[in-house]
Design a protein around this motif. Structure first.
Motif, PDB file in Angstrom:
ATOM      1  N   PRO A   9       0.802  -1.226   0.000  1.00  0.00           N
ATOM      2  CA  PRO A   9       0.000   0.000   0.000  1.00  0.00           C
ATOM      3  C   PRO A   9       0.838   1.280   0.000  1.00  0.00           C
ATOM      4  O   PRO A   9       0.366   2.337  -0.406  1.00  0.00           O
ATOM      5  CB  PRO A   9      -0.832  -0.097   1.264  1.00  0.00           C
ATOM      6  CG  PRO A   9      -0.253  -1.177   2.083  1.00  0.00           C
ATOM      7  CD  PRO A   9       0.564  -2.038   1.176  1.00  0.00           C
ATOM      8  N   TRP A  10       2.091   1.181   0.427  1.00  0.00           N
ATOM      9  CA  TRP A  10       2.934   2.377   0.466  1.00  0.00           C
ATOM     10  C   TRP A  10       3.192   2.932  -0.926  1.00  0.00           C
ATOM     11  O   TRP A  10       3.414   4.131  -1.085  1.00  0.00           O
ATOM     12  CB  TRP A  10       4.237   2.079   1.203  1.00  0.00           C
ATOM     13  CG  TRP A  10       3.964   1.828   2.650  1.00  0.00           C
ATOM     14  CD1 TRP A  10       3.985   0.620   3.273  1.00  0.00           C
ATOM     15  CD2 TRP A  10       3.551   2.786   3.619  1.00  0.00           C
ATOM     16  NE1 TRP A  10       3.616   0.771   4.584  1.00  0.00           N
ATOM     17  CE2 TRP A  10       3.344   2.100   4.836  1.00  0.00           C
ATOM     18  CE3 TRP A  10       3.329   4.152   3.593  1.00  0.00           C
ATOM     19  CZ2 TRP A  10       2.939   2.737   5.988  1.00  0.00           C
ATOM     20  CZ3 TRP A  10       2.926   4.783   4.753  1.00  0.00           C
ATOM     21  CH2 TRP A  10       2.735   4.086   5.938  1.00  0.00           C
ATOM     22  N   ALA A  11       3.156   2.079  -1.921  1.00  0.00           N
ATOM     23  CA  ALA A  11       3.325   2.570  -3.294  1.00  0.00           C
ATOM     24  C   ALA A  11       2.196   3.538  -3.650  1.00  0.00           C
ATOM     25  O   ALA A  11       2.427   4.546  -4.329  1.00  0.00           O
ATOM     26  CB  ALA A  11       3.352   1.398  -4.273  1.00  0.00           C
ATOM     27  N   TRP A  12       0.990   3.248  -3.185  1.00  0.00           N
ATOM     28  CA  TRP A  12      -0.146   4.133  -3.461  1.00  0.00           C
ATOM     29  C   TRP A  12      -0.022   5.444  -2.694  1.00  0.00           C
ATOM     30  O   TRP A  12      -0.370   6.509  -3.206  1.00  0.00           O
ATOM     31  CB  TRP A  12      -1.461   3.433  -3.135  1.00  0.00           C
ATOM     32  CG  TRP A  12      -1.727   2.293  -4.051  1.00  0.00           C
ATOM     33  CD1 TRP A  12      -1.684   0.963  -3.760  1.00  0.00           C
ATOM     34  CD2 TRP A  12      -2.036   2.380  -5.447  1.00  0.00           C
ATOM     35  NE1 TRP A  12      -1.953   0.221  -4.879  1.00  0.00           N
ATOM     36  CE2 TRP A  12      -2.170   1.068  -5.928  1.00  0.00           C
ATOM     37  CE3 TRP A  12      -2.208   3.433  -6.331  1.00  0.00           C
ATOM     38  CZ2 TRP A  12      -2.486   0.778  -7.244  1.00  0.00           C
ATOM     39  CZ3 TRP A  12      -2.511   3.155  -7.658  1.00  0.00           C
ATOM     40  CH2 TRP A  12      -2.643   1.839  -8.100  1.00  0.00           C
ATOM     41  N   PHE A  13       0.479   5.365  -1.461  1.00  0.00           N
ATOM     42  CA  PHE A  13       0.666   6.596  -0.686  1.00  0.00           C
ATOM     43  C   PHE A  13       1.738   7.479  -1.342  1.00  0.00           C
ATOM     44  O   PHE A  13       1.583   8.701  -1.416  1.00  0.00           O
ATOM     45  CB  PHE A  13       1.059   6.279   0.759  1.00  0.00           C
ATOM     46  CG  PHE A  13      -0.040   5.621   1.548  1.00  0.00           C
ATOM     47  CD1 PHE A  13      -1.317   6.171   1.598  1.00  0.00           C
ATOM     48  CD2 PHE A  13       0.189   4.448   2.250  1.00  0.00           C
ATOM     49  CE1 PHE A  13      -2.330   5.572   2.330  1.00  0.00           C
ATOM     50  CE2 PHE A  13      -0.809   3.840   2.985  1.00  0.00           C
ATOM     51  CZ  PHE A  13      -2.073   4.396   3.023  1.00  0.00           C
ATOM     52  N   VAL A  14       2.805   6.857  -1.815  1.00  0.00           N
ATOM     53  CA  VAL A  14       3.860   7.614  -2.502  1.00  0.00           C
ATOM     54  C   VAL A  14       3.309   8.222  -3.796  1.00  0.00           C
ATOM     55  O   VAL A  14       3.532   9.403  -4.083  1.00  0.00           O
ATOM     56  CB  VAL A  14       5.082   6.718  -2.785  1.00  0.00           C
ATOM     57  CG1 VAL A  14       6.068   7.413  -3.711  1.00  0.00           C
ATOM     58  CG2 VAL A  14       5.751   6.318  -1.482  1.00  0.00           C
ATOM     59  N   LEU A  15       2.586   7.418  -4.583  1.00  0.00           N
ATOM     60  CA  LEU A  15       2.011   7.922  -5.828  1.00  0.00           C
ATOM     61  C   LEU A  15       1.045   9.072  -5.550  1.00  0.00           C
ATOM     62  O   LEU A  15       1.063  10.096  -6.242  1.00  0.00           O
ATOM     63  CB  LEU A  15       1.291   6.803  -6.588  1.00  0.00           C
ATOM     64  CG  LEU A  15       0.580   7.236  -7.878  1.00  0.00           C
ATOM     65  CD1 LEU A  15       1.591   7.755  -8.889  1.00  0.00           C
ATOM     66  CD2 LEU A  15      -0.228   6.088  -8.451  1.00  0.00           C
ATOM     67  N   GLY A  16       0.215   8.920  -4.531  1.00  0.00           N
ATOM     68  CA  GLY A  16      -0.718   9.995  -4.168  1.00  0.00           C
ATOM     69  C   GLY A  16       0.011  11.261  -3.774  1.00  0.00           C
ATOM     70  O   GLY A  16      -0.355  12.362  -4.197  1.00  0.00           O
ATOM     71  N   GLY A  17       1.067  11.130  -2.985  1.00  0.00           N
ATOM     72  CA  GLY A  17       1.858  12.299  -2.595  1.00  0.00           C
ATOM     73  C   GLY A  17       2.520  12.961  -3.783  1.00  0.00           C
ATOM     74  O   GLY A  17       2.527  14.189  -3.890  1.00  0.00           O
ATOM     75  N   VAL A  18       3.079  12.161  -4.685  1.00  0.00           N
ATOM     76  CA  VAL A  18       3.726  12.716  -5.882  1.00  0.00           C
ATOM     77  C   VAL A  18       2.696  13.454  -6.738  1.00  0.00           C
ATOM     78  O   VAL A  18       2.967  14.551  -7.241  1.00  0.00           O
ATOM     79  CB  VAL A  18       4.427  11.599  -6.688  1.00  0.00           C
ATOM     80  CG1 VAL A  18       4.827  12.079  -8.065  1.00  0.00           C
ATOM     81  CG2 VAL A  18       5.631  11.075  -5.924  1.00  0.00           C
ATOM     82  N   LEU A  19       1.515  12.891  -6.909  1.00  0.00           N
ATOM     83  CA  LEU A  19       0.479  13.549  -7.702  1.00  0.00           C
ATOM     84  C   LEU A  19       0.004  14.845  -7.050  1.00  0.00           C
ATOM     85  O   LEU A  19      -0.236  15.842  -7.743  1.00  0.00           O
ATOM     86  CB  LEU A  19      -0.699  12.605  -7.937  1.00  0.00           C
ATOM     87  CG  LEU A  19      -0.434  11.450  -8.909  1.00  0.00           C
ATOM     88  CD1 LEU A  19      -1.581  10.447  -8.866  1.00  0.00           C
ATOM     89  CD2 LEU A  19      -0.237  11.977 -10.315  1.00  0.00           C
ATOM     90  N   LEU A  20      -0.110  14.850  -5.730  1.00  0.00           N
ATOM     91  CA  LEU A  20      -0.539  16.072  -5.048  1.00  0.00           C
ATOM     92  C   LEU A  20       0.530  17.159  -5.140  1.00  0.00           C
ATOM     93  O   LEU A  20       0.205  18.342  -5.316  1.00  0.00           O
ATOM     94  CB  LEU A  20      -0.891  15.777  -3.593  1.00  0.00           C
ATOM     95  CG  LEU A  20      -2.150  14.929  -3.391  1.00  0.00           C
ATOM     96  CD1 LEU A  20      -2.353  14.625  -1.912  1.00  0.00           C
ATOM     97  CD2 LEU A  20      -3.371  15.606  -3.959  1.00  0.00           C
ATOM     98  N   VAL A  21       1.794  16.776  -5.048  1.00  0.00           N
ATOM     99  CA  VAL A  21       2.867  17.757  -5.209  1.00  0.00           C
ATOM    100  C   VAL A  21       2.910  18.253  -6.650  1.00  0.00           C
ATOM    101  O   VAL A  21       3.111  19.438  -6.910  1.00  0.00           O
ATOM    102  CB  VAL A  21       4.223  17.159  -4.772  1.00  0.00           C
ATOM    103  CG1 VAL A  21       5.378  18.059  -5.182  1.00  0.00           C
ATOM    104  CG2 VAL A  21       4.232  16.930  -3.269  1.00  0.00           C
ATOM    105  N   ALA A  22       2.708  17.351  -7.607  1.00  0.00           N
ATOM    106  CA  ALA A  22       2.703  17.745  -9.020  1.00  0.00           C
ATOM    107  C   ALA A  22       1.547  18.693  -9.324  1.00  0.00           C
ATOM    108  O   ALA A  22       1.649  19.519 -10.233  1.00  0.00           O
ATOM    109  CB  ALA A  22       2.627  16.516  -9.914  1.00  0.00           C
ATOM    110  N   GLU A  23       0.467  18.602  -8.575  1.00  0.00           N
ATOM    111  CA  GLU A  23      -0.679  19.495  -8.765  1.00  0.00           C
ATOM    112  C   GLU A  23      -0.280  20.949  -8.538  1.00  0.00           C
ATOM    113  O   GLU A  23      -0.812  21.855  -9.183  1.00  0.00           O
ATOM    114  CB  GLU A  23      -1.818  19.110  -7.817  1.00  0.00           C
ATOM    115  CG  GLU A  23      -3.009  20.031  -7.854  1.00  0.00           C
ATOM    116  CD  GLU A  23      -3.725  20.019  -9.184  1.00  0.00           C
ATOM    117  OE1 GLU A  23      -4.255  21.080  -9.561  1.00  0.00           O
ATOM    118  OE2 GLU A  23      -3.770  18.973  -9.847  1.00  0.00           O
TER     119      GLU A  23
END
Length: 148
Positions: A9-23
């Protein structure tokens, strides 16, 4: 997808964080909804043991739902505003008549509108005469004398 299955599940948390920062760097509000979908997918994967293929399907479904909800709660671009001259105040004066505060000499004068003194350009006119605003160029109003 060995990385996804290895990180869990940490991969999803990392992906979510990267997408939010990219926003922050990208215009619009599209990555926000994908980032939130990734974070929720991580939370689901953290509480329920799922195969990575199912996690991807959960993310896809949540992404579609998040984007649809996001489109519903954010205002549509180009939608008519209830304050059309907000941040374009001089354009709101076009067509209105005001009394000159200072004469227009050499094509430049002043007019007081509410609590602000505006620079005006137009033909030479004496102070105290009425002028009609015909246009705006930045913070300068283009005027013409009102006859009568």
């Amino acid at each position: 997808m060995p990385l996804l299955s290895h990180l869990g599940p940490w991969a999803w948390f990392v992906l979510g964080g990267v997408l939010l920062v990219a926003e922050i760097a990208a215009p619009g509000a599209f990555l926000l909804w994908l980032g939130l979908a990734a974070l929720v997918t991580g939370a689901v994967a953290y509480t329920v043991a799922l195969a990575w293929q199912v996690e991807v399907l959960v993310f896809a479904a949540l992404a579609v739902v998040a984007v649809l909800v996001g489109r519903r709660v954010t205002p549509a671009p180009g939608k008519a505003s209830d304050r059309p001259f907000l941040n374009r105040r001089p354009e709101g004066f076009v067509g209105r008549v005001f009394t000159l505060d200072a004469p227009i000499l050499g094509g430049v004068g002043r007019v007081r509108i509410d609590d602000t003194v505006w620079r005006v350009e137009g033909p030479d006119v004496a102070a105290g005469r009425d002028v009609r605003v015909t246009g705006a160029d930045g913070a300068t109003l283009k005027v013409e004398p009102v006859e009568g």
